[in-house]
Motif scaffolding. Sequence first.
Motif, short mmCIF file in Angstrom:
data_model
loop_
_atom_site.label_atom_id
_atom_site.label_comp_id
_atom_site.label_asym_id
_atom_site.label_seq_id
_atom_site.Cartn_x
_atom_site.Cartn_y
_atom_site.Cartn_z
N ASP A 116 0.83 -1.21 0.00
CA ASP A 116 0.00 0.00 0.00
C ASP A 116 0.87 1.26 0.00
O ASP A 116 0.54 2.25 -0.67
CB ASP A 116 -0.95 0.01 1.21
N ASP A 143 -6.04 3.64 -4.01
CA ASP A 143 -4.70 3.33 -3.48
C ASP A 143 -4.35 4.25 -2.31
O ASP A 143 -3.75 3.83 -1.33
CB ASP A 143 -3.64 3.48 -4.58
N GLN A 147 -3.67 3.15 1.62
CA GLN A 147 -2.50 3.54 2.40
C GLN A 147 -2.93 4.22 3.69
O GLN A 147 -2.38 3.96 4.77
CB GLN A 147 -1.60 4.45 1.56
#
Lengths: 153, 153, 90, 90
Positions: A116, A143, A147
């Motif tokens: 990530d 994405d 994260q």
Amino acid sequence: MSIEITISHDDFDIAVLHDALQIGNVQQGAVVTFTGLVREFSHGDNVVALELEHYPQMTEQLLLSIAEQAQNRWQLGRISIYHRIGYLPLGEQIVFVGVSSKHRQSAFDGAQFIMDYLKTQATFWKKEHFSHSSQWVEFKASDVQAQQKWAAD
Amino acid sequence: MSIEITISHDDFDIAVLHDALQIGNVQQGAVVTFTGLVREFSHGDNVVALELEHYPQMTEQLLLSIAEQAQNRWQLGRISIYHRIGYLPLGEQIVFVGVSSKHRQSAFDGAQFIMDYLKTQATFWKKEHFSHSSQWVEFKASDVQAQQKWAAD
Amino acid sequence: MVTGNDAEQVKLLFFGQLKERLQCASYNLAIKQPLSIKQLKSHLISLQPSWQAALNNDLLIAAVNQQIAQQQAIVKGGDEVAFFPPVTGG
Amino acid sequence: MVTGNDAEQVKLLFFGQLKERLQCASYNLAIKQPLSIKQLKSHLISLQPSWQAALNNDLLIAAVNQQIAQQQAIVKGGDEVAFFPPVTGG
């Protein structure tokens, strides 16, 4: 406690990378790996290849920092990150992330954390080649969300 | 969409299992694997080996059912589960779970789901051998919790 | 002979530490009529009194014909019944 | 000569689609005094007006000596400054 980072045009050998995580490593009972491959579809068009470029030296430093964060957070044993650059046709291996740990949950978490962060922080850029055109890949909000969920813990 | 289940005394070859997940599989860009190894410590004593037994036929059916649940829930591509039985000295490979998927999140979730269910539902029993004694492993509440978190989603 | 015309066989299997405690992996039990798992266990204990403690363990899991089964599940002649402790693979 | 005694060089690097749009991977920029990233960008645009649109993109990330830097970060002679779009590896 070792971290191996490789950025290369050359393909990687899963068996070699996996062996390096587990051989002689009787402290850690769990190994989790992620392998990313060039796949066929993107936005409804047929991908024939990817092209990967990066910012030399900065990328290695960033990957090392990401690996160290994961190692400290989950007391991981060994970590291996291998990322390819250059022109990669359909089916080729792009990235390998492997970690060893005492327990399976920390191995899964550690590997996923690294992926990530790699996706959102490591200085790689990817271009998709189709039969008659090409285009740079846009970053994905999903994405960034993936994260950010690690910070919320 | 294939599921491979193996229960065997023989060791497995990560490269062979990994290749089977990814070769000719250009639909799925993500492969996640878990490998479990015989590790040194348990409750402060030095493990020299594990002994694994299972309930033939019932185990295969249970693993297939677990794999099918994961495949349906995350639209996984290929799934491979390999579990060893018998006497396994320190450092030996015990179990391999590998999945391919279009996306990395579903590959991580699918592999972890299979491991969590395998740990709590598949009919394997494990005995730890120490230098001068042996004892059957007790089930862990943390494994049951890990499995139950998937129902809550 | 206990196994007369009106008796049928149930194949019992034991695994893990239970197998080790009973020193028995497989046991053929004759029953005269269908029984619940609970009744079958009592019948077995009447034949093998030394197994009582090991079999009266609330953690034990039963399976009939390789499907997990509750205490009320009915067992009939020809069935395969397994008893085992919680699983610990992986 | 722009690069007189009192001017120093900053090495600029561009990556990804930015490199492609500018048709430039590396550029040596002379500066007379330390500048913020923001000022440095303006200076660069004054020298290369056609780069304006590509450089005035809020998504662009800057790094000074391979560390991610904010618009206010100060750049001095000898520094390496990179501009790039959000990363997309993995």
